[in-house]
Motif scaffolding. Structure first.
Motif, PDB file in Angstrom:
ATOM      1  N   ASP A  28      -0.983   0.168 -10.090  1.00  0.00           N
ATOM      2  CA  ASP A  28      -0.952  -0.859  -8.541  1.00  0.00           C
ATOM      3  C   ASP A  28      -0.134  -0.037  -7.181  1.00  0.00           C
ATOM      4  O   ASP A  28      -0.686   0.140  -6.332  1.00  0.00           O
ATOM      5  CB  ASP A  28      -0.506  -2.015  -9.207  1.00  0.00           C
ATOM      6  N   VAL A  29       0.835   0.079  -7.873  1.00  0.00           N
ATOM      7  CA  VAL A  29       1.416   1.064  -6.055  1.00  0.00           C
ATOM      8  C   VAL A  29       0.924   2.524  -5.764  1.00  0.00           C
ATOM      9  O   VAL A  29       0.410   2.236  -4.211  1.00  0.00           O
ATOM     10  CB  VAL A  29       3.055   1.291  -6.646  1.00  0.00           C
ATOM     11  N   ARG A  30       0.221   2.940  -7.076  1.00  0.00           N
ATOM     12  CA  ARG A  30      -0.309   4.366  -6.635  1.00  0.00           C
ATOM     13  C   ARG A  30      -1.818   3.536  -5.347  1.00  0.00           C
ATOM     14  O   ARG A  30      -2.327   3.973  -4.422  1.00  0.00           O
ATOM     15  CB  ARG A  30      -1.056   4.696  -7.402  1.00  0.00           C
ATOM     16  N   CYS A  31      -2.822   2.438  -6.221  1.00  0.00           N
ATOM     17  CA  CYS A  31      -4.189   1.869  -5.492  1.00  0.00           C
ATOM     18  C   CYS A  31      -3.662   1.650  -3.934  1.00  0.00           C
ATOM     19  O   CYS A  31      -4.375   1.903  -2.939  1.00  0.00           O
ATOM     20  CB  CYS A  31      -4.498   1.145  -6.285  1.00  0.00           C
ATOM     21  N   ARG A  32      -2.134   1.092  -3.757  1.00  0.00           N
ATOM     22  CA  ARG A  32      -2.293   0.444  -2.357  1.00  0.00           C
ATOM     23  C   ARG A  32      -1.661   1.609  -1.391  1.00  0.00           C
ATOM     24  O   ARG A  32      -1.657   1.143  -0.205  1.00  0.00           O
ATOM     25  CB  ARG A  32      -0.766  -0.777  -2.295  1.00  0.00           C
ATOM     26  N   ILE A  33      -1.086   2.188  -2.076  1.00  0.00           N
ATOM     27  CA  ILE A  33      -0.907   4.006  -0.639  1.00  0.00           C
ATOM     28  C   ILE A  33      -1.980   4.215  -1.052  1.00  0.00           C
ATOM     29  O   ILE A  33      -2.135   4.837   0.394  1.00  0.00           O
ATOM     30  CB  ILE A  33       0.251   4.428  -1.968  1.00  0.00           C
ATOM     31  N   VAL A  34      -2.951   4.938  -1.607  1.00  0.00           N
ATOM     32  CA  VAL A  34      -4.010   5.558  -1.710  1.00  0.00           C
ATOM     33  C   VAL A  34      -5.150   5.336  -1.035  1.00  0.00           C
ATOM     34  O   VAL A  34      -6.154   5.349  -0.229  1.00  0.00           O
ATOM     35  CB  VAL A  34      -4.321   6.256  -2.751  1.00  0.00           C
ATOM     36  N   HIS A  35      -5.548   3.847  -1.993  1.00  0.00           N
ATOM     37  CA  HIS A  35      -6.897   2.949  -2.023  1.00  0.00           C
ATOM     38  C   HIS A  35      -7.143   2.292  -0.319  1.00  0.00           C
ATOM     39  O   HIS A  35      -8.805   1.954  -0.237  1.00  0.00           O
ATOM     40  CB  HIS A  35      -7.736   2.953  -2.929  1.00  0.00           C
ATOM     41  N   THR A  36      -6.084   1.877  -0.093  1.00  0.00           N
ATOM     42  CA  THR A  36      -6.461   0.571   0.767  1.00  0.00           C
ATOM     43  C   THR A  36      -6.652   0.729   2.107  1.00  0.00           C
ATOM     44  O   THR A  36      -5.873   0.727   2.847  1.00  0.00           O
ATOM     45  CB  THR A  36      -5.479  -0.418   0.429  1.00  0.00           C
ATOM     46  N   LYS A  37      -6.555   2.027   2.646  1.00  0.00           N
ATOM     47  CA  LYS A  37      -6.211   2.818   3.810  1.00  0.00           C
ATOM     48  C   LYS A  37      -6.698   1.970   5.130  1.00  0.00           C
ATOM     49  O   LYS A  37      -6.441   2.502   6.440  1.00  0.00           O
ATOM     50  CB  LYS A  37      -5.386   4.214   4.263  1.00  0.00           C
ATOM     51  N   ASN A  38      -8.070   2.546   4.621  1.00  0.00           N
ATOM     52  CA  ASN A  38      -9.009   2.110   5.268  1.00  0.00           C
ATOM     53  C   ASN A  38      -9.959   0.623   5.681  1.00  0.00           C
ATOM     54  O   ASN A  38     -10.977  -0.270   5.994  1.00  0.00           O
ATOM     55  CB  ASN A  38     -10.342   2.423   5.347  1.00  0.00           C
ATOM     56  N   GLU A  39      -8.586  -0.712   5.442  1.00  0.00           N
ATOM     57  CA  GLU A  39      -9.109  -1.956   5.550  1.00  0.00           C
ATOM     58  C   GLU A  39      -8.459  -1.320   6.765  1.00  0.00           C
ATOM     59  O   GLU A  39      -7.752  -1.288   8.258  1.00  0.00           O
ATOM     60  CB  GLU A  39      -7.755  -2.679   4.724  1.00  0.00           C
ATOM     61  N   ASN A  40      -9.133  -3.371   7.600  1.00  0.00           N
ATOM     62  CA  ASN A  40      -9.643  -3.243   9.145  1.00  0.00           C
ATOM     63  C   ASN A  40      -7.983  -4.009   9.158  1.00  0.00           C
ATOM     64  O   ASN A  40      -8.184  -4.251  10.487  1.00  0.00           O
ATOM     65  CB  ASN A  40     -10.964  -4.076   9.564  1.00  0.00           C
ATOM     66  N   ASN A  41      -8.181  -5.184   8.258  1.00  0.00           N
ATOM     67  CA  ASN A  41      -6.602  -6.564   8.496  1.00  0.00           C
ATOM     68  C   ASN A  41      -5.768  -6.281   7.951  1.00  0.00           C
ATOM     69  O   ASN A  41      -5.008  -6.153   7.075  1.00  0.00           O
ATOM     70  CB  ASN A  41      -7.616  -7.715   7.667  1.00  0.00           C
ATOM     71  N   PHE A  42      -5.174  -5.788   9.109  1.00  0.00           N
ATOM     72  CA  PHE A  42      -3.627  -4.569   8.458  1.00  0.00           C
ATOM     73  C   PHE A  42      -2.621  -6.325   8.132  1.00  0.00           C
ATOM     74  O   PHE A  42      -1.733  -6.034   7.220  1.00  0.00           O
ATOM     75  CB  PHE A  42      -3.120  -4.422   9.905  1.00  0.00           C
ATOM     76  N   ASP A  43      -3.164  -7.148   8.567  1.00  0.00           N
ATOM     77  CA  ASP A  43      -2.151  -8.335   8.560  1.00  0.00           C
ATOM     78  C   ASP A  43      -1.518  -9.101   6.895  1.00  0.00           C
ATOM     79  O   ASP A  43      -1.413  -8.890   6.281  1.00  0.00           O
ATOM     80  CB  ASP A  43      -1.653  -9.503   9.647  1.00  0.00           C
ATOM     81  N   ASN A  44      -3.438  -9.174   6.614  1.00  0.00           N
ATOM     82  CA  ASN A  44      -3.546  -9.111   5.592  1.00  0.00           C
ATOM     83  C   ASN A  44      -4.016  -8.607   3.884  1.00  0.00           C
ATOM     84  O   ASN A  44      -4.059  -8.574   3.395  1.00  0.00           O
ATOM     85  CB  ASN A  44      -4.700 -10.587   5.263  1.00  0.00           C
ATOM     86  N   ALA A  45      -4.140  -7.409   4.545  1.00  0.00           N
ATOM     87  CA  ALA A  45      -3.479  -6.376   3.399  1.00  0.00           C
ATOM     88  C   ALA A  45      -2.086  -5.807   2.557  1.00  0.00           C
ATOM     89  O   ALA A  45      -1.680  -6.229   2.669  1.00  0.00           O
ATOM     90  CB  ALA A  45      -4.263  -4.805   4.376  1.00  0.00           C
ATOM     91  N   LYS A  46      -3.065  -5.608   1.584  1.00  0.00           N
ATOM     92  CA  LYS A  46      -1.803  -5.153   0.279  1.00  0.00           C
ATOM     93  C   LYS A  46      -1.436  -3.599  -0.027  1.00  0.00           C
ATOM     94  O   LYS A  46      -0.989  -3.273  -0.373  1.00  0.00           O
ATOM     95  CB  LYS A  46      -2.266  -5.497  -0.555  1.00  0.00           C
ATOM     96  N   SER A  47      -2.324  -3.336   2.121  1.00  0.00           N
ATOM     97  CA  SER A  47      -1.819  -1.253   1.515  1.00  0.00           C
ATOM     98  C   SER A  47      -0.134  -1.479   1.535  1.00  0.00           C
ATOM     99  O   SER A  47       0.336  -2.366   2.227  1.00  0.00           O
ATOM    100  CB  SER A  47      -1.957  -0.991   2.646  1.00  0.00           C
ATOM    101  N   ILE A  48       0.335  -0.551   1.214  1.00  0.00           N
ATOM    102  CA  ILE A  48       2.102   0.681   2.039  1.00  0.00           C
ATOM    103  C   ILE A  48       1.864   1.628   2.236  1.00  0.00           C
ATOM    104  O   ILE A  48       1.295   2.402   2.114  1.00  0.00           O
ATOM    105  CB  ILE A  48       2.805   0.264   0.859  1.00  0.00           C
TER     106      ILE A  48
END
Length: 148
Positions: free
Chosen positions: A94-114
């Motif tokens: 989960d940590v890996r995916c949040r670092i690697v895969h969610t970088k292209n989300e446009n909604n930065f406030d609600n993204a689970k990206s790290i």
């Protein structure tokens, strides 16, 4: 098959390889998380892992509590060994995916990206410490005797 103990003439070793191949064919593919779980199950001694966590109360406390900011499932150290290993693998993945895969989300406030230099990134120190310990144990378990 890379371990020095693997013997192509030993039926038990061949059966292990075939059962792994059969189970992955039944699912159609081997997922990354399945590979991580299999590696941890093969290489990590639960007693040493629990001893490592018991020696570090700060780390143990962080990994076993629900943190709202990172939103990761806490580890249940009292579960059986397989459940514990699976939950560790899921947490790392989960940590890996949040670092690697969610970088292209446009909604930065609600993204689970790290993202680097954020509060979430600063909270990863305990995750990194756990991963560092596990990586060392995997390297030790998969090492072979040095011969000149």
């Amino acid at each position: 098959m890379k371990t020095p103990e693997f013997n192509i003439h030993n039926n038990n070793d061949i059966i292990k390889v075939l059962s792994i191949a059969k189970s992955s064919l039944a699912r159609g593919f081997i997922t990354e998380i399945f590979q991580l779980e299999a590696t941890l199950k093969e290489c990590i001694q639960i007693s040493l892992l629990k001893e490592f966590l018991e020696k570090n109360e700060r780390l143990k406390s962080f990994l076993t509590k629900k943190d709202k900011m990172l939103d990761l499932e806490p580890l249940a150290l009292n579960d059986n060994d397989e459940i514990l290993i699976n939950s560790i693998a899921k947490r790392i993945y989960d940590v890996r995916c949040r670092i690697v895969h969610t970088k292209n989300e446009n909604n930065f406030d609600n993204a689970k990206s790290i993202y680097p230099f954020t509060k979430e990134a600063n909270l990863l120190n305990c995750e990194i410490e756990l991963i560092h310990y596990l990586a060392k144990r995997v390297l030790i378990a998969s090492s072979s005797e040095f011969q000149l």
